[in-house]
Motif scaffolding. Structure first.
Motif, PDB file in Angstrom:
ATOM      1  N   ARG A 222       0.247  -4.975   5.310  1.00  0.00           N
ATOM      2  CA  ARG A 222      -0.381  -4.393   4.128  1.00  0.00           C
ATOM      3  C   ARG A 222       0.496  -3.315   3.489  1.00  0.00           C
ATOM      4  O   ARG A 222       0.194  -2.844   2.395  1.00  0.00           O
ATOM      5  CB  ARG A 222      -1.742  -3.786   4.501  1.00  0.00           C
ATOM      6  CG  ARG A 222      -2.718  -4.807   5.061  1.00  0.00           C
ATOM      7  CD  ARG A 222      -4.009  -4.167   5.528  1.00  0.00           C
ATOM      8  NE  ARG A 222      -4.793  -3.621   4.420  1.00  0.00           N
ATOM      9  CZ  ARG A 222      -5.945  -2.971   4.591  1.00  0.00           C
ATOM     10  NH1 ARG A 222      -6.433  -2.793   5.810  1.00  0.00           N
ATOM     11  NH2 ARG A 222      -6.606  -2.509   3.549  1.00  0.00           N
TER      12      ARG A 222
ATOM     13  N   THR B 118       0.828  -1.203   0.000  1.00  0.00           N
ATOM     14  CA  THR B 118       0.000   0.000   0.000  1.00  0.00           C
ATOM     15  C   THR B 118       0.862   1.252   0.000  1.00  0.00           C
ATOM     16  O   THR B 118       1.827   1.360   0.763  1.00  0.00           O
ATOM     17  CB  THR B 118      -0.906   0.019   1.243  1.00  0.00           C
ATOM     18  OG1 THR B 118      -1.719  -1.156   1.244  1.00  0.00           O
ATOM     19  CG2 THR B 118      -1.791   1.246   1.258  1.00  0.00           C
TER      20      THR B 118
ATOM     21  N   TYR C 299      -3.814   0.100   8.438  1.00  0.00           N
ATOM     22  CA  TYR C 299      -2.815  -0.340   7.467  1.00  0.00           C
ATOM     23  C   TYR C 299      -1.494  -0.681   8.147  1.00  0.00           C
ATOM     24  O   TYR C 299      -0.746  -1.535   7.673  1.00  0.00           O
ATOM     25  CB  TYR C 299      -2.592   0.745   6.406  1.00  0.00           C
ATOM     26  CG  TYR C 299      -3.686   0.808   5.380  1.00  0.00           C
ATOM     27  CD1 TYR C 299      -3.623   0.056   4.203  1.00  0.00           C
ATOM     28  CD2 TYR C 299      -4.804   1.590   5.589  1.00  0.00           C
ATOM     29  CE1 TYR C 299      -4.640   0.096   3.267  1.00  0.00           C
ATOM     30  CE2 TYR C 299      -5.841   1.638   4.663  1.00  0.00           C
ATOM     31  CZ  TYR C 299      -5.746   0.887   3.501  1.00  0.00           C
ATOM     32  OH  TYR C 299      -6.762   0.917   2.581  1.00  0.00           O
TER      33      TYR C 299
ATOM     34  N   VAL D  59      -3.403   7.055   1.572  1.00  0.00           N
ATOM     35  CA  VAL D  59      -4.345   6.590   2.586  1.00  0.00           C
ATOM     36  C   VAL D  59      -4.761   7.775   3.458  1.00  0.00           C
ATOM     37  O   VAL D  59      -3.919   8.563   3.893  1.00  0.00           O
ATOM     38  CB  VAL D  59      -3.714   5.487   3.456  1.00  0.00           C
ATOM     39  CG1 VAL D  59      -4.653   5.079   4.591  1.00  0.00           C
ATOM     40  CG2 VAL D  59      -3.363   4.276   2.605  1.00  0.00           C
TER      41      VAL D  59
END
Length: 261
Positions: free
Chosen positions: A213, A131, A144, A136
């Motif tokens: 992640r 990610t 995360y 985000v």
């Protein structure tokens, strides 16, 4: 046991190092932010003297606007080791600090004892994309960074281990500028890093949470296959903040550094 503070000038950069414990030296390199703090190092302090520098522009260290790539940090840290008078310390790196530690070991592995790479960044393999945290939303970051979001949430505003909100925001703004300088050359990694890893001579432990992640645990075997004297330790049920989610990770790292398998 309390953290002590060492302040050094390295190439005109005000460099702050926290240190704790007694025993063989461990140099521990943090990632692309200092959100989770350094309390995890207490888990090693009964067996090792842990040195935790703030990278230039991060945490309590001063700015270094001249930095334009990871190679500047490699030189900075090698000079820092000399200034601290450390003789073949163990080397531990988390996330961006893992990428940093890997490059340091590739160019100067003889300067170190054992190496631990905890969810290292840097390879950017197209088949193992994690990610991009810059995309985000801030309120979503804890889920995360940790599989159990409440573990990471305690370091964010409103959490039990977080600084006042204005300090948190100021720290993130400062560190974002420093990170941008590191990324100027090749972003969050280096296109030839995979070619260099075979030069690492050190016994190496690759630690990864299987629910990470940010940096996918599927990369662990890429690192292990490239580093000659390496082994993996994949931790079930934890994310990028593996040491914070499961403190037994710190014990396993300590056992490895002490000479265990």
């Amino acid at each position: 046991m309390v953290f002590e503070t060492i302040r050094l000038e390295i190439d005109a950069v005000d460099t702050v190092v926290k240190t704790i414990g007694t025993g063989p030296a461990v140099l521990a390199l943090h990632g692309a932010a200092t959100i989770e703090g350094q309390e995890w190092a207490r888990g090693l302090a009964d067996r090792f003297r842990v040195y935790l520098p703030f990278h230039p522009g991060f945490g309590e260290s001063g700015p270094a606007p001249h930095i334009c790539g990871m190679q500047d940090l490699i030189i900075h840290n090698l000079r820092l080791i000399a200034a601290l008078g450390l003789d073949r310390p163990h080397l531990v790196g988390h996330s961006m600090g893992g990428w940093m530690a890997a490059e340091m070991a590739a160019v100067a592995g003889e300067r170190f004892a054992r190496l631990v790479l905890n969810a290292p960044a840097g390879l950017n393999h197209p088949d193992h994309r994690g990610t991009d945290l810059s995309k985000v939303a801030p309120q979503d970051l804890p889920r995360y960074l940790a599989h159990r979001a409440e573990v990471a949430a305690q370091y964010f505003p409103g959490g039990s281990l977080a600084p006042p909100p204005e300090q948190f925001v100021a720290a993130r703004e400062k560190e974002a500028k420093a990170l941008s300088n590191i990324q100027k050359a090749h972003g969050m990694g280096h296109p030839n890093l995979g070619r260099w890893l075979s030069r690492i001579p050190n016994e190496t432990l690759i630690v990864w949470g299987n629910r990470d992640r940010v940096a996918l645990a599927s990369q662990a075997e890429l690192w292990a296959s490239a580093i000659p004297k390496s082994r993996t330790y994949v931790v079930p049920g934890v994310g990028h903040f593996a040491m914070q989610e499961d403190p037994t990770c710190v014990g396993a790292i300590g056992d490895f550094l002490a000479g265990g398998k």
